[in-house]
Design an enzyme around this catalytic site. Sequence first.
Site, short mmCIF file in Angstrom:
data_model
loop_
_atom_site.label_atom_id
_atom_site.label_comp_id
_atom_site.label_asym_id
_atom_site.label_seq_id
_atom_site.Cartn_x
_atom_site.Cartn_y
_atom_site.Cartn_z
N GLU A 199 -14.92 -13.42 -11.17
CA GLU A 199 -15.36 -12.58 -10.07
C GLU A 199 -16.56 -13.19 -9.33
OE1 GLU A 199 -13.88 -8.26 -11.82
OE2 GLU A 199 -16.03 -8.66 -11.68
N THR B 144 -16.38 5.13 -15.65
CA THR B 144 -15.74 5.02 -14.34
C THR B 144 -15.72 6.36 -13.62
OG1 THR B 144 -14.37 3.22 -15.18
CG2 THR B 144 -13.64 4.27 -13.16
N ASN C 52 -17.22 5.67 -6.94
CA ASN C 52 -18.14 5.75 -8.07
C ASN C 52 -19.33 4.80 -7.96
OD1 ASN C 52 -16.88 3.34 -8.65
ND2 ASN C 52 -15.77 4.10 -10.43
N ARG D 107 -22.50 -2.73 -17.72
CA ARG D 107 -21.50 -1.68 -17.87
C ARG D 107 -22.15 -0.40 -18.44
NH1 ARG D 107 -16.80 -2.83 -16.27
NH2 ARG D 107 -15.73 -1.17 -17.39
N ARG E 238 -23.55 5.71 -12.07
CA ARG E 238 -22.42 6.52 -11.61
C ARG E 238 -22.69 8.02 -11.75
NH1 ARG E 238 -17.85 2.44 -13.96
NH2 ARG E 238 -17.60 1.19 -12.06
N PHE F 251 -2.98 3.24 -7.95
CA PHE F 251 -4.17 3.45 -7.13
C PHE F 251 -4.53 2.25 -6.27
CE2 PHE F 251 -5.67 1.97 -11.30
CZ PHE F 251 -6.46 0.88 -10.93
N TYR G 227 -9.00 -7.71 -6.12
CA TYR G 227 -8.43 -6.68 -7.00
C TYR G 227 -6.97 -6.94 -7.38
CZ TYR G 227 -12.61 -3.84 -6.43
OH TYR G 227 -13.90 -3.37 -6.47
#
Length: 137
Positions: A126, A91, A112, A85, A102, A57, A49
Amino acid sequence: MNSTLAIIKPDAFKANYTGKIIDIILKNEFFIKAMKLVKLSEIEAKGFYQVHREKPFFNDLIKFMTSGPSIVMVLEKENAVEEWRALMGETDPKKAKEGTIRALYGHDIEKNAVHGSDSNENAHNEIAYFFPQIDLL
């Protein structure tokens, strides 16, 4: 076929939603090319991340993502990033469309249930982070 990274996050894993989420993935005609159980260390979570390291956050995200096991997967399908997605939903689960993962299994903007790459370039990076042995070509 395109690939994307998917993560079933610690909140969904702890709530025993893993099987339900995988079932949704398969019913939506994704192919699971690779899958493994991980328990991220703080160093691993910070590495993954790092793009968010300057955001307010960040520390909460790292604490959450290291709080328990996660399932990481490489999903394949035409337009995999966009399709995943859409299936995940917004989100914030409160804003997610009915029937999305979600909306079904998320609790709030942090917890989530799932993660998904936001672009083909990020998907490649990733996937390489968790599955360096996979050839995406």
